[in-house]
Design an enzyme around this catalytic site. Structure first.
Site, PDB file in Angstrom:
ATOM      1  N   ASN A 208     -81.820  58.276-113.943  1.00 48.10           N
ATOM      2  CA  ASN A 208     -81.479  58.910-115.227  1.00 48.10           C
ATOM      3  C   ASN A 208     -80.693  60.179-114.941  1.00 48.10           C
ATOM      4  O   ASN A 208     -80.477  60.536-113.788  1.00 48.10           O
ATOM      5  CB  ASN A 208     -82.746  59.169-116.041  1.00 48.10           C
ATOM      6  CG  ASN A 208     -83.710  60.068-115.309  1.00 48.10           C
ATOM      7  OD1 ASN A 208     -83.424  61.220-115.038  1.00 48.10           O
ATOM      8  ND2 ASN A 208     -84.870  59.518-114.933  1.00 48.10           N
ATOM      9  N   PRO A 303     -96.693  54.197-113.252  1.00 50.25           N
ATOM     10  CA  PRO A 303     -97.845  55.027-113.652  1.00 50.25           C
ATOM     11  C   PRO A 303     -97.358  56.207-114.483  1.00 50.25           C
ATOM     12  O   PRO A 303     -96.315  56.791-114.183  1.00 50.25           O
ATOM     13  CB  PRO A 303     -98.421  55.516-112.315  1.00 50.25           C
ATOM     14  CG  PRO A 303     -97.397  55.226-111.280  1.00 50.25           C
ATOM     15  CD  PRO A 303     -96.508  54.154-111.807  1.00 50.25           C
ATOM     16  N   LYS A 341    -100.333  61.982-124.537  1.00 47.24           N
ATOM     17  CA  LYS A 341    -100.475  62.260-123.101  1.00 47.24           C
ATOM     18  C   LYS A 341    -101.738  63.071-122.807  1.00 47.24           C
ATOM     19  O   LYS A 341    -102.227  63.043-121.694  1.00 47.24           O
ATOM     20  CB  LYS A 341     -99.257  63.031-122.597  1.00 47.24           C
ATOM     21  CG  LYS A 341     -97.927  62.351-122.862  1.00 47.24           C
ATOM     22  CD  LYS A 341     -97.441  61.593-121.661  1.00 47.24           C
ATOM     23  CE  LYS A 341     -96.074  60.999-121.926  1.00 47.24           C
ATOM     24  NZ  LYS A 341     -95.559  60.288-120.771  1.00 47.24           N
TER      25      LYS A 341
END
Ligand code: CTP
Length: 398
Positions: A208, A303, A341
């Site tokens: 990215n 993960p 999160k």
């Protein structure tokens, strides 16, 4: 920053010992007092005369030097410093430190000291990569020993790779960071940064646009306030900051493993742009064009490091800070992301191309926490980092 500080510099026996002469000069220039110890092997590379001339003090060499014991015993010598620096830290010295051997002056001082120790390793690349050295490194880190380097590059032995001792100014920066009297002194902070690369085959990968600039600035700002920073970075465009413990990784899985190895910490700052997916079975050969049409890539989920750390039952950092890079509805998405999160704070920004933020030098962020949302004006990434570091220091002092 080093005025009136005393450094005990242990010089090991490696070709990099010549750089330690310059290190002494650099430390003296900054006002530090430098007490030097040479191992037997080091004397093959630099002379006691040049070392003591540069340090302006006697150079210590032998454990059984009775005059020295009468003047200053080895226990006192090991404890009179603010910091013990081992440069070069050879494979042999690291091995002795790990095993707790004390059979010469250098190793005895390292066993007797109650002062923080900073090692600048230098050795052949294969010696550095050897499982024994890597085991010793992990053990010494767990024992609280700090490391600067080694760097990657051409080596005196003609090989290439990690093993070159850090340059004197890099070691000075690490020493200064270690001795910084800031409000984060004694706090262990983990920072993830940069993109991850997920391999497709040996020559292609998914990545990215993260440059690593914001994460790097945060790590630098935290170290400047005295934090003991472990910086886990993917392949970033910008070099890592000085004075932090750098762990280089490529993939999300490697980043996740490196984060586990760095725990426990007081604070975790997760600034990395981690790839959400990886290619299930990356080919070990280059994929070729065939008549059978286009290759189909199958993905599996990486993960979620931030989520995992935020939900730890044991050993969760006191403060977990995530980042949210969004292209629309920033506040709404970032607020939901913080919930999902489980992190304490989220630093959200708009990375749509017209903002120029991704890969640029400026940032405009929202800091979202239980206390509400702060909207920070657009400013340099260094300024965002300094403000965030200051907020972290304030949060820890409450
Ligand atoms: N993060 C992480 N591990 C992952 C993915 C993200 O630790 N596998 C962390 C990032 O470092 C960042 C935060 O999670 O602090 C948010 O990252 P982001 O990519 O914006 O979140 P995603 O979970 O990928 O959400 P989405 O793709 O829905 O935007």
């Amino acid at each position: 920053m080093l005025a009136s500080k005393r450094i005990l510099l242990i010089i090991g026996g490696g070709i990099a010992a010549y750089k330690s002469l310059d290190l002494i000069r650099r430390l003296k220039e900054r006002g530090a007092a430098v007490t030097t110890v040479l191992t037997r092997a080091a004397e093959e590379f630099v002379t006691p005369l040049s070392v003591s001339a540069l340090a302006g003090e006697k150079c210590y060499r032998d454990l059984f030097d009775l005059t020295d014991e009468a003047e200053m015993g080895h226990i006192q010598l090991s404890r009179s410093a603010d910091l013990v620096v081992v440069a070069p830290a050879t494979a042999d010295l690291m091995g002795k430190m790990t095993a707790g051997l004390a059979n010469d002056l250098a190793s005895t001082l390292l066993m007797a000291t109650d002062t923080p120790v900073l090692c600048a390793p230098a050795m052949n690349v294969r010696m550095w990569d050897h499982p024994a050295t890597q085991r010793n490194l992990a053990q010494l880190q767990a024992d609280g020993v700090r490391f600067v380097g080694p760097n990657e590059g051409d080596m005196a032995c003609g090989e290439y790779g990690p093993g070159r001792m850090s340059e004197p100014l890099e070691i000075v920066a690490a020493i200064e960071a270690q001795m910084a009297d800031g409000p984060l002194q004694g706090k262990r902070i983990l920072v993830t940064s940069g993109p991850t690369h997920e391999p497709i085959d040996p020559v292609r990968y998914i990545a990215n646009r993260s440059s690593g600039a914001q994460g790097t600035a945060v790590a630098r700002a935290l170290a400047a306030l005295g934090a003991d920073v472990t910086f886990v970075t993917g392949p970033a465009d910008v070099p890592p900051p000085e004075g932090v413990q750098v762990v280089r990784v490529k993939t999300a899985q490697q980043m996740s493993d490196a984060v586990d190895a760095a725990l426990p910490v007081d604070v975790g700052v997760f600034a990395a742009a981690v790839a959400d997916w990886r290619v299930v079975s990356a080919s070990d050969r280059k994929l070729k064009k065939t008549q059978d049409g286009l290759p189909a890539l199958e993905f599996s989920e990486n993960p979620d490091i931030l989520k995992r750390v935020s939900h730890m039952d044991h050993g969760r950092p006191m403060l977990v800070v995530g980042f949210a890079a969004e292209t629309n509805d920033v506040l709404e998405h970032a607020t939901a992301k913080r919930q999902r999160k489980g992190c304490d704070w989220i630093v959200a920004n708009d990375v749509s191309p017209q903002t120029g933020i991704m890969g640029g030098t400026e940032n405009a962020v929202l800091l979202i926490s239980d206390a509400g949302t702060e909207e920070w004006p657009r400013m340099g990434k260094d300024a965002v980092a300094a403000r965030l570091a200051q907020k972290i220091a304030e949060a820890l002092s409450n």
